[in-house]
Design a protein around this motif. Structure first.
Motif, PDB file in Angstrom:
ATOM      1  N   HIS A  23       0.831  -1.200   0.000  1.00 34.55           N
ATOM      2  CA  HIS A  23       0.000   0.000   0.000  1.00 34.55           C
ATOM      3  C   HIS A  23       0.874   1.263   0.000  1.00 34.55           C
ATOM      4  O   HIS A  23       0.620   2.202  -0.757  1.00 34.55           O
ATOM      5  N   PHE A  24       1.876   1.271   0.836  1.00 31.25           N
ATOM      6  CA  PHE A  24       2.745   2.444   0.947  1.00 31.25           C
ATOM      7  C   PHE A  24       3.496   2.706  -0.357  1.00 31.25           C
ATOM      8  O   PHE A  24       3.459   3.818  -0.882  1.00 31.25           O
ATOM      9  N   TYR A  25       4.182   1.693  -0.879  1.00 28.28           N
ATOM     10  CA  TYR A  25       5.017   1.910  -2.069  1.00 28.28           C
ATOM     11  C   TYR A  25       4.190   2.085  -3.343  1.00 28.28           C
ATOM     12  O   TYR A  25       4.535   2.918  -4.188  1.00 28.28           O
ATOM     13  N   GLU A  26       3.110   1.338  -3.483  1.00 28.41           N
ATOM     14  CA  GLU A  26       2.323   1.421  -4.716  1.00 28.41           C
ATOM     15  C   GLU A  26       1.284   2.537  -4.658  1.00 28.41           C
ATOM     16  O   GLU A  26       1.240   3.402  -5.542  1.00 28.41           O
ATOM     17  N   ASP A  27       0.452   2.546  -3.629  1.00 22.33           N
ATOM     18  CA  ASP A  27      -0.672   3.487  -3.581  1.00 22.33           C
ATOM     19  C   ASP A  27      -0.266   4.894  -3.155  1.00 22.33           C
ATOM     20  O   ASP A  27      -0.843   5.868  -3.635  1.00 22.33           O
ATOM     21  N   ILE A  28       0.697   5.012  -2.256  1.00 15.20           N
ATOM     22  CA  ILE A  28       1.081   6.332  -1.761  1.00 15.20           C
ATOM     23  C   ILE A  28       2.278   6.884  -2.530  1.00 15.20           C
ATOM     24  O   ILE A  28       2.225   7.985  -3.069  1.00 15.20           O
ATOM     25  N   LEU A  29       3.361   6.119  -2.597  1.00 14.85           N
ATOM     26  CA  LEU A  29       4.549   6.631  -3.274  1.00 14.85           C
ATOM     27  C   LEU A  29       4.425   6.605  -4.795  1.00 14.85           C
ATOM     28  O   LEU A  29       5.094   7.361  -5.486  1.00 14.85           O
ATOM     29  N   GLY A  30       3.597   5.710  -5.322  1.00 13.75           N
ATOM     30  CA  GLY A  30       3.394   5.661  -6.768  1.00 13.75           C
ATOM     31  C   GLY A  30       4.360   4.763  -7.518  1.00 13.75           C
ATOM     32  O   GLY A  30       4.472   4.856  -8.742  1.00 13.75           O
ATOM     33  N   ILE A 105       1.420  12.407  -0.037  1.00 15.28           N
ATOM     34  CA  ILE A 105       1.771  12.367   1.387  1.00 15.28           C
ATOM     35  C   ILE A 105       0.744  13.156   2.190  1.00 15.28           C
ATOM     36  O   ILE A 105       0.265  12.700   3.234  1.00 15.28           O
ATOM     37  N   ARG A 106       0.380  14.344   1.697  1.00 16.46           N
ATOM     38  CA  ARG A 106      -0.641  15.156   2.380  1.00 16.46           C
ATOM     39  C   ARG A 106      -1.998  14.450   2.355  1.00 16.46           C
ATOM     40  O   ARG A 106      -2.696  14.384   3.369  1.00 16.46           O
ATOM     41  N   ASP A 107      -2.384  13.919   1.185  1.00 13.33           N
ATOM     42  CA  ASP A 107      -3.683  13.252   1.054  1.00 13.33           C
ATOM     43  C   ASP A 107      -3.828  12.073   2.017  1.00 13.33           C
ATOM     44  O   ASP A 107      -4.910  11.817   2.543  1.00 13.33           O
ATOM     45  N   HIS A 108      -2.740  11.337   2.212  1.00 11.13           N
ATOM     46  CA  HIS A 108      -2.775  10.151   3.075  1.00 11.13           C
ATOM     47  C   HIS A 108      -2.379  10.467   4.520  1.00 11.13           C
ATOM     48  O   HIS A 108      -2.267   9.559   5.335  1.00 11.13           O
ATOM     49  N   LYS A 109      -2.122  11.750   4.798  1.00 18.67           N
ATOM     50  CA  LYS A 109      -1.780  12.212   6.144  1.00 18.67           C
ATOM     51  C   LYS A 109      -0.592  11.452   6.734  1.00 18.67           C
ATOM     52  O   LYS A 109      -0.607  11.049   7.904  1.00 18.67           O
ATOM     53  N   ILE A 110       0.436  11.269   5.914  1.00 21.67           N
ATOM     54  CA  ILE A 110       1.669  10.621   6.367  1.00 21.67           C
ATOM     55  C   ILE A 110       2.459  11.649   7.172  1.00 21.67           C
ATOM     56  O   ILE A 110       2.916  12.651   6.639  1.00 21.67           O
TER      57      ILE A 110
END
Length: 158
Positions: A23-30, A105-110
């Motif tokens: 989820h982190f690498y694919e959905d958030i980082l792209g 990062i902002r959208d996912h509140k990381i």
């Protein structure tokens, strides 16, 4: 002398939670999930089952993450990642990718993230679910390159 390696094929890390890592690498980082492979091998005197996922980077290389099926293997092979920003993975990106990353990062509140303006580059740092710091670096176009150093006589051509 033999040719140097042509590129990084993959760099490998281990995880205790593949779905959180995906989820982190694919959905958030792209970074696209480009391959998943599960296998059982005789390693270090025991049959061990593990799965690895590969997340692509622009040069054809990948970041690979392994997860063991057996908690005993996990305890044996999954090290604690040092809680320091000085042990990190740095990836070169363009301005468009970096801007999109900051928005995701902002959208996912990381919350585990920060930006440094080094002068020669601008870096966005983020901590993954495994505790590893990942840096996304945008080179400053005014920074000197290896060719500049060769031209100035400070390095010899390779």
């Amino acid at each position: 002398m033999a040719n140097l390696p042509s590129r990084l094929h993959h760099t490998a890390y281990v995880t205790k939670d593949m779905e959180a890592t995906r989820h982190f690498y694919e959905d958030i980082l792209g970074l696209p999930l480009i391959a998943t492979w599960c296998e059982s091998d005789e390693l270090f005197g025991k049959l061990r089952t593990y799965c690895h996922c590969f997340f692509g980077i622009g040069d054809g290389g990948a970041l690979a993450f392994f997860q063991f099926a057996d908690k005993e293997d996990e305890a044996l092979f999954v090290p604690d990642i040092p809680a320091t920003p000085f042990v990190h993975l740095a990836l070169n990106v363009d301005a468009e990718f970096q801007a999109g990353l900051e928005q995701r990062i902002r959208d996912h509140k990381i919350e585990a993230n920060y930006v440094l303006e080094h002068g020669y580059c601008r870096s966005v740092y983020v901590v993954d679910p495994n505790g590893m710091t990942v840096e996304f670096t945008l080179d400053d176009p005014r920074a000197l390159t290896r060719n500049d150093f060769v031209r100035l006589g400070l390095l010899t051509a390779a």
